[in-house]
Write a protein that holds these residues in place. Structure first.
Motif, short mmCIF file in Angstrom:
data_model
loop_
_atom_site.label_atom_id
_atom_site.label_comp_id
_atom_site.label_asym_id
_atom_site.label_seq_id
_atom_site.Cartn_x
_atom_site.Cartn_y
_atom_site.Cartn_z
N THR A 1 0.83 -1.21 0.00
CA THR A 1 0.00 0.00 0.00
C THR A 1 0.86 1.26 0.00
OG1 THR A 1 -0.23 -0.21 2.37
CG2 THR A 1 -2.04 -1.00 1.06
N LYS B 1 1.33 2.46 -3.22
CA LYS B 1 0.07 3.00 -3.76
C LYS B 1 -0.75 1.97 -4.53
CE LYS B 1 1.07 6.90 -1.94
NZ LYS B 1 0.63 7.02 -0.54
N GLY B 2 -0.44 0.70 -4.32
CA GLY B 2 -1.30 -0.33 -4.89
C GLY B 2 -2.63 -0.37 -4.15
N LEU B 3 -3.63 -0.91 -4.79
CA LEU B 3 -4.96 -0.99 -4.18
C LEU B 3 -5.22 -2.40 -3.64
CD1 LEU B 3 -7.47 0.92 -6.47
CD2 LEU B 3 -6.47 1.64 -4.31
N LEU B 4 -6.00 -2.46 -2.57
CA LEU B 4 -6.32 -3.73 -1.93
C LEU B 4 -7.75 -4.14 -2.25
CD1 LEU B 4 -5.05 -2.77 1.63
CD2 LEU B 4 -3.78 -4.01 -0.13
N ARG C 1 -4.74 -4.18 -7.28
CA ARG C 1 -4.13 -3.56 -8.45
C ARG C 1 -2.81 -2.90 -8.07
NH1 ARG C 1 -8.36 0.23 -11.15
NH2 ARG C 1 -6.51 0.70 -12.38
N ILE C 2 -1.82 -3.13 -8.92
CA ILE C 2 -0.52 -2.52 -8.65
C ILE C 2 -0.49 -1.12 -9.22
CG2 ILE C 2 0.80 -4.64 -8.51
CD1 ILE C 2 1.63 -4.07 -11.46
N PHE C 3 0.33 -0.28 -8.65
CA PHE C 3 0.55 1.06 -9.20
C PHE C 3 1.94 1.16 -9.80
CE2 PHE C 3 2.05 5.50 -8.47
CZ PHE C 3 1.32 6.07 -9.50
#
Ligand SMILES: [Zn+2]
Lengths: 984, 117
Positions: free
Chosen positions: A411, A414-417, A430-432
């Motif tokens: 996180t 800045k990836g999403l969970l 989703r990866i950032f």
């Protein structure tokens, strides 16, 4: 295997541990369970986990500069280590602060905001000292000189975590063309292979054998570097990671070597294989020493060979505790009871078989309601499937509430969970950035699926090795879990509490109260209750809090969302962040070529930017600064003085369009100026405010040398470069800093001409041949010097520019030749005094970025006929021409014996005695003030509103004890107003 | 901390550079001929969007050269770097990742770590 014992001290008592033990492992080995007192309530706390996630067992290392809040579950012991418990008074066992536990109603959610509102003065005198005494954790460390360093890496791949997933990934990359960095926070690779007995064999070899072979293979691959004892704390934007390496694991600190290394890593791809964290379950008194996470207990058995307790009660909501059961029974120990909230039909066969085989009391569809004990667990209370309470004597309770992928770093990137309904946890979605997650951090809790996952997720890389790995597992392969965040209390008393955040002493009651008070957003709730705001960031509990809050709010947990995970993952020592940039390495020191001479003459130095400048010269041991400055200032005006001005910024400007450029940079007009003359010049910002001043010397229209104030040399050059490159790239002009190519001497005073004529006897210094503001270059020995006739004291003066190599000799020569003329070396304080007597400004002292040339009465310096220069248009803005702007004036006290203090307010009223009814109208402030030995009274400069029109009037200056000093407002030019002395 | 590709030196750490604010704000040709308001707008007023932005950078601890960049201010992605004097690339050429009404890109801005349902 015989192991030598290591002796260390905890709270004054000596204990023995094994090589490789953490403080926690060694204390458990000695049956010590009470480690510290809690943050608010001073409740007894013990060892909850076996790693970085530890909320409770924080200690202070006395022999490492008192290092506080060290996790006993991470820090390894060494011979002679001195450890102390924290937050207890007077002692760990009898802690008086635990009265807070009984006072707990006032310590409930939001107590800092609510309880301490009033009455007036109570915060400072009562509440704050009370809180400082009783709340908090360790004591601040002692000052020490850290040897920590920074190290930079540029790699193709970073593998975070050297557990099973990380090892498989590294195995794929071994011997390829990719530059790989593998970072492991423990002192050994292997992760789950070392922590638990979940895997029996790999490729038909014992798992330890496979691990050893694989590690050797990776270590021998020249493309892979392994860092152990290194924790990745930060995953920034742009694939930039920060990791902290402990160089002294299990060793006393060596004062000659770095104790910590801060690794700054740039990578192209990041493989997160950093595993998972076990979470707890909240029940009554779930904080008592003796409550421990199940996987942590297992890790103590497998990694450290410590049995924290031979017959604990096990409480679980999932299938993972099978391996704990197996490890314990393999050792011949028998758990007191096995409590599982799942229905018997949902509990895996392997577990039930084991329980039956060893005849372990089994409580399916049951839960722990709470536990009892004063300083540690004595009894647990089980709510059975028939909803009856059954009590069992035990001294330890192992809890497993499920697992969270360790998503902090993911996180941070800045990836999403997303919420994983099967495993009841958040997992990466989703990866950032260029992030790959492998193993349990990706939400994959199956060893069988791990191989497929590794192959699939690494398929974008070319030329990797084939993996041939076959696992044989102990027990159930599939992870199965039932939702449970907290259990219901039976017993209500002030002592009974159910904690959701152990480190910050936040209870589930606090969560409910906060929601009741309207804090129903998770980010607000976190701040109001301080849940998960400790140094552990709620690693074992924050998801539980979300689970509980989602139930209170009757919302889906993914709708509640998580709070933001911020770096660092775990606290980073300031000594590591500072690295070597401390003490003498904090900032470079710059010294002039005459520095050694100044030292010999007892100069007291002043820091001006990075420069060391003589402030004043002490003539005798008992001469005060005031005496020295008065003596120097008087002698300059009576005879002559010399100042080391080498620190002045010097910029050379060359090019076909140099004249046009200099005309744009400064307010003055240089077009008609003759070659070999100089001019005092002002530089403005585009807003019309004075930015810098200096002397512009024209060699010819294509070649100028300008001086800047000492502190502004770099910023003036940058300002010029910016305009040359961005606004007027069509102009042919080049700038170069030549500050250090010349030492500069400022010789000043009525005797300066005769001194110059003696030193340079072939140069004619007469007014005709060497008029004010002219300069020339002269041959001097085997080099060339430049002499400019200028003055910053109002006296006849010369500036000599000489290459540093010849500076000291020439300076000494000047003193030899002026023996009969009473020449005095003077420092910056005297320079300031002398210029103040003349009303000359110091940019940055008499100006502050809000002052225009008009405010300073420097209208004569503005080339009005010039079409444009930087800031010109602003000088006609309505606000700039306003007559009520603050303007520079001089102040002289009516009572000539009084001194005025710099920074004091200039006001119209005389009386400041208390109480003051109406606000005092402040006209401005005193910018410079000195006692003039040449006038025998104080002189001051001030910026005051409408100052020009106030010349001749009487005003008052405040003093620090609420008196006032009457002053007369005068033109800021106190000595020789007609400027005759410098034209001498 | 991100990296920036200096058009003269190549990719370097952000810490070597200084930001110079909005790019392509031309200094008025004839300052004396414009109103106080127009001049003040040049001196004081700059755009500050969340999203794609032309801005100036200088390689302070390097070649000291100024250049322009296109940066997504909400994700810190540097989308293009070009030399002073070169025409600004049209914004249409960049994929604007801002989708939500509040101007948040749906991944990367960091205000939410869980995808909104
Ligand atoms: Zn560069």
């Amino acid at each position: 295997m015989t192991e030598s014992k290591i002796y260390f001290k905890f709270d004054g008592k000596k204990y023995a541990g094994n090589q490789g033990d953490t403080i926690a492992a060694a204390l458990l080995r000695n049956n010590v369970r009470l480690i510290g007192r809690s943050f608010k309530y001073h409740r007894p706390r013990g060892i909850y986990t076996c790693g970085i996630e530890e909320p409770n067992a924080l200690v202070q290392i006395i022999n490492e500069h008192n290092e506080p809040n060290v996790r006993a579950t991470v820090k390894k012991i060494y011979e002679g280590m001195i450890v102390k418990s924290q937050n207890r008074w007077p002692s760990l066992k009898t802690d008086l602060g635990s009265i807070n536990n009984i006072l707990s109603p006032i310590f409930s959610a939001g107590f800092y905001y609510k309880t301490f509102m009033g009455p007036k003065g109570f915060w400072k005198n009562v509440y704050e000292p009370l809180i400082r005494r009783t709340a908090g954790l360790g004591k601040p460390p002692k000052e020490f000189k850290s040897k920590s360093i920074h190290q930079h890496h540029n790699v193709d791949i970073i593998i975070v975590g050297g557990g099973l997933s990380g090892l498989l990934a590294a195995r794929k990359f071994a011997g390829t063309n990719y530059d790989v960095l593998m970072v492991e926070r423990e002192d050994a690779l292997g992760g789950v292979l070392k922590n638990a007995d979940k895997i029996k064999s790999i490729n038909d070899q014992p798992k330890d054998e496979w691990l050893e072979k694989t590690e050797r293979l990776i270590r021998n691959s020249s493309n892979i570097k392994i860092l152990k004892n290194t924790l990745v704390t930060t995953y920034n934007f742009s694939d930039h990671l920060i990791a902290l390496e402990d160089k002294n694991v299990g060793k006393p600190q060596d004062n000659e070597k770095p104790e910590l290394v801060l690794h700054k890593i740039r990578t192209k791809h990041t493989i997160l294989a950093n595993g998972h964290i076990e979470r707890f379950i909240t029940f009554r008194n779930n904080d008592l020493p003796g409550v421990m996470l199940a996987a942590s207990f297992e890790k103590y058995l497998n990694r450290y060979g410590v049995v924290p307790d031979e017959s604990p009660v096990i409480f679980t909501n999932n299938s993972s505790t099978y391996s704990l059961l197996k490890s314990l029974t393999d050792l011949g120990h028998k758990p007191k009871a096995y409590v599982d909230i799942r229905d018997q039909k949902n509990i895996e066969k392997e577990t039930i078989d084991l329980l039956e085989k060893f005849n372990i009391p089994f409580y399916p569809k049951s839960e722990i309601e709470g536990c009892e004990g004063q300083k540690e667990v004595k009894k647990v209370s089980i709510r059975t499937k028939k909803n009856q309470i059954s009590k069992i004597k035990t001294s330890m309770l192992c809890v497993s509430g499920g697992f969270n992928p360790d998503i902090h770093l993911f996180t941070q990137s800045k990836g999403l969970l997303k919420w994983d309904k099967e495993h009841l946890t958040f997992k990466p979605d989703r990866i950032f950035q260029k992030t790959i997650t492998l193993g349990s951090v990706s939400g994959n809790f199956s060893y069988e699926k791990l191989l497929v996952e590794v192959e699939n997720k690494l398929s974008e890389f070319e030329g990797l090795n084939e993996l041939e790995v076959k696992f044989e597992l102990n027990g159930p392969g599939k992870f199965q879990i039932k939702e449970l965040w907290e259990t219901k209390h039976e017993k209500k008393s002030l002592w009974s509490k159910s904690f959701i955040d152990l480190q910050n002493d936040v209870t589930t009651k606090d969560l409910r109260q906060a929601v009741n008070e309207g804090f129903n957003r998770i980010e607000h709730l976190k701040r109001f209750t301080t849940n998960s705001m400790g140094t552990d960031q709620g690693k074992i509990s924050s998801i539980n809090a979300l689970g509980i809050v989602s139930k209170i709010l009757k919302k889906d947990i993914s709708e509640v969302g998580t709070t933001t995970y911020r770096p660092p993952y775990s606290p980073v020592n300031f000594s590591a962040i500072a690295g070597r940039s401390t003490y003498e390495f904090y900032d470079p020191e710059r010294k002039t070529p005459l520095h050694s001479w100044h030292v010999k003459q007892n100069a007291v130095f002043e820091n001006v930017g990075q420069w060391k400048r003589p402030w004043y010269f002490k003539k005798s041991e008992d001469e005060t600064m005031h005496q020295a400055v008065q003596r120097e200032a008087e002698q300059v005006r009576k005879a002559a003085g010399i100042l080391d001005g080498s620190t002045l910024g010097k910029i050379e400007i060359k090019g076909k369009d140099a004249l046009t450029f200099v005309n744009l940079m400064y307010t003055n007009s240089f077009t008609k100026m003759k070659p070999k003359t100089g001019r005092y010049a002002l530089m403005l910002g585009e807003d019309g405010m004075v930015k810098d001043d200096g002397i512009v010397c024209k060699i010819n229209d294509q070649h100028f040398i300008v001086t800047t104030t000492t502190g502004n040399a770099a910023s003036v050059l940058a300002h010029m470069e910016e305009y040359a490159q961005t606004e007027w790239p069509n102009l042919n002009v080049y700038m170069n800093s030549i500050t250090e190519q010349f030492a500069t001497f400022n010789l000043s005073g009525p005797k300066s001409r005769v001194i110059m004529s003696r030193v340079f006897n072939d140069i004619d210094f007469s007014n005709d041949q060497f008029p004010f503001m002219s300069f020339n270059n002269f041959k001097y020995l085997d080099t060339e010097i430049r002499i400019l006739r200028a003055s910053f004291t109002g006296e006849l003066g010369y500036e000599i520019y000489v290459p540093p190599s010849h500076a000291l000799k020439l300076w000494q020569k000047i003193f030899i030749y002026s023996r009969d003329f009473d020449l005095v070396p003077y420092g910056t304080e005297t320079m300031h005094l002398l210029r103040a007597e003349k009303g000359y400004i110091i940019v940055g002292q008499d100006t502050d970025g809000t002052v225009t040339p008009l405010d300073l009465n420097l209208n004569w310096m503005i080339g009005k006929k010039k079409k444009d220069f930087i800031g010109k248009r602003s000088l006609t803005r309505t606000d700039i021409v306003r007559e009520t702007r603050k303007q520079l004036v001089g102040l002289v006290p009516i009572d000539k014996t009084l001194g005025i203090e710099e920074g004091q307010h200039v006001i119209e009223q005389k009386d400041l005695s208390l109480p003051i009814k109406d606000p005092v109208d402040m006209l401005g402030h005193v910018t410079s003030s000195y006692f003039s030995p040449n006038l025998n009274h104080s002189v001051a400069m001030a910026l005051i509103r409408g100052g020009k029109r106030k010349i001749g009037s009487r005003l008052f200056v405040s003093t620090e004890n609420l008196n006032t000093i009457a002053v007369e407002v005068v033109e800021p030019n106190f000595i020789d107003p007609k400027n005759e002395r410098m034209m001498l | 901390m991100f990296t920036i590709r200096c058009p003269y030196c190549g990719e370097r750490d952000q810490s070597e550079f200084s930001n110079g604010g909005e790019a392509h704000v031309a200094r008025p040709k004839d300052p004396e001929q414009i109103s106080d308001r127009e001049w003040s707008e040049y001196v004081f007023i700059r755009a500050n969007p969340k999203g794609i932005y032309y801005e100036r950078w200088v390689h302070t601890h390097g070649c000291k050269k100024w250049f322009n960049a296109v940066r997504n201010t909400s994700t810190d992605e540097i989308l293009k770097v070009y030399k002073m004097g070169e025409a600004p690339p049209p914004l249409k050429g960049f994929k604007n990742t801002i989708k939500t009404p509040s101007g948040e890109p749906d991944v990367g801005s960091g205000n939410f770590s869980v995808k909104k349902p």
